[in-house]
Enzyme design. Sequence first.
Site, PDB file in Angstrom:
ATOM      1  N   GLN A   1       0.973  -1.424   0.106  1.00 40.51           N
ATOM      2  CA  GLN A   1       0.097  -0.039   0.045  1.00 40.51           C
ATOM      3  C   GLN A   1       0.805   1.166   0.016  1.00 40.51           C
ATOM      4  O   GLN A   1       0.420   2.493   0.160  1.00 40.51           O
ATOM      5  CB  GLN A   1      -0.914  -0.056   1.401  1.00 40.51           C
TER       6      GLN A   1
ATOM      7  N   HIS B   1      -0.944   0.131   5.663  1.00 45.08           N
ATOM      8  CA  HIS B   1      -1.479   0.947   6.489  1.00 45.08           C
ATOM      9  C   HIS B   1      -0.581   2.162   6.702  1.00 45.08           C
ATOM     10  O   HIS B   1      -0.160   2.574   7.817  1.00 45.08           O
ATOM     11  CB  HIS B   1      -2.153   0.376   7.956  1.00 45.08           C
TER      12      HIS B   1
ATOM     13  N   GLU C   1     -15.450   3.885   9.243  1.00 48.61           N
ATOM     14  CA  GLU C   1     -15.821   5.068  10.034  1.00 48.61           C
ATOM     15  C   GLU C   1     -15.664   6.568   9.256  1.00 48.61           C
ATOM     16  O   GLU C   1     -14.924   6.529   8.547  1.00 48.61           O
ATOM     17  CB  GLU C   1     -14.966   5.206  11.248  1.00 48.61           C
TER      18      GLU C   1
ATOM     19  N   TYR D   1      -9.684   7.836  19.315  1.00 50.02           N
ATOM     20  CA  TYR D   1     -10.871   7.427  18.668  1.00 50.02           C
ATOM     21  C   TYR D   1     -10.978   6.041  18.638  1.00 50.02           C
ATOM     22  O   TYR D   1     -11.820   5.060  17.927  1.00 50.02           O
ATOM     23  CB  TYR D   1     -10.704   7.782  16.876  1.00 50.02           C
TER      24      TYR D   1
ATOM     25  N   TYR E   1     -11.388 -10.246  10.621  1.00 51.41           N
ATOM     26  CA  TYR E   1     -11.500 -10.748   9.241  1.00 51.41           C
ATOM     27  C   TYR E   1     -11.849 -12.326   9.425  1.00 51.41           C
ATOM     28  O   TYR E   1     -11.158 -13.050  10.126  1.00 51.41           O
ATOM     29  CB  TYR E   1     -10.274 -10.713   8.341  1.00 51.41           C
TER      30      TYR E   1
END
Length: 402
Positions: free
Chosen positions: A105, A170, A268, A278, A289
């Site tokens: 990513q 991430h 979210e 958060y 998963y």
Amino acid sequence: MDRRTFLAVSGLTVAGTLTGCSTPSDDQQGDGATATDAGQTDSSETAVAVETVADGLESPWSITPLPAGSQVLVTERVGRVVLVDSDDSTVTPVSGAPSVYASGQGGMLDAVLHPDFPDPAWVYLTYSKANDSGASATHLGRGRLNVTEAQFETFEQLHVAEPFVDSDGHFGSRVVFGPEELLYMTVGDRQFKDFGPDHVAQDRTNELGTTLRLTPSGGIPESNPFTDDPNAVDSILSYGHRNAQGMTVHPDTGAIWQAEFGEQDGDEINIVERGGNYGWPIADEGCTYGSGDPIGVSHAERDDVVAPVYSWDCGSGGFPPSGATFYTGDAFPEWTGDLLVGGLASQYLARFTVDGRTVEEATPLLDGRGWRIRDVAVEPGTEHVLAVIDAPSAPLVRLRPA
């Protein structure tokens, strides 16, 4: 009757909501699809024509329209920055960009212009980069963009979100300027799976799973919440995030809004508060998963975390949200003040009505095309909507009134 059932029985089915979300949604790369011909309309309350602005972009990640003229700055995750001319569809590579770690990513990620661009002509980039040991981290840098020559005349690294991690996932990496001309940057949790209170996103001694707030030169604002805390990194504004890949500024309140990936479901939309926790992963609405087991407890069960203003609960199918912007133009007056969020595995552009902290999803846009929507922006001048598709050879498209 839940919100989705209501939408379905009232004829406003959220098309594509369940598509491709049974596996790790934010890890899917997807092949996308070719752009439709200009003039084809979208099935929403407003008749929308979809045009191809440019095609053949290589895994584009962000779109940043320049304030004057017809050019759009596009980052490509493979490591390029290009200028797209929306008038003639030409694509011009920009030289002088930093080298990146383009794996998984990671790669060349987000971009934002200095609030006073083009004077100064700073363009801020986020990107992943590896150290000598092969571990990677999310970086922030800036360069002076010479638009005529399509080059960064100088480029400097401003901040590295530490620690470096042996992971390809991430990186987070949206970046915006707030109304006080401070810079906000998201950093993902790098896919650590120890779902408990010792998770990196709950540890303020590192910058993973956070929103950072910096000055335009990469310094630490004195108003940051943890500058006097020896057990916290000064750059952190909020923490307890998993992987926020959407961020935008509310046009009226100046609040920072984020769109964040959940694990399985659990996606979210959040409003960022100074010093806020958060919840990830001690409070979450998603599940693991495969097993579908809850992660932590619901946000409502803890008074020390900030709950999302909108979420996709475990079993909903999720959304995985990417780039986001508020619509403020006149081309679609009925959308004024609405939040637009790109959907990846869900393969549509979501439009949300916003009233304070009350957020409701409206009829989807660009659904049924098989497009993973990576980023969205409002085009200056025309006030049409631009969206870029996440694919190895991808289009930049324009939504305009039919």
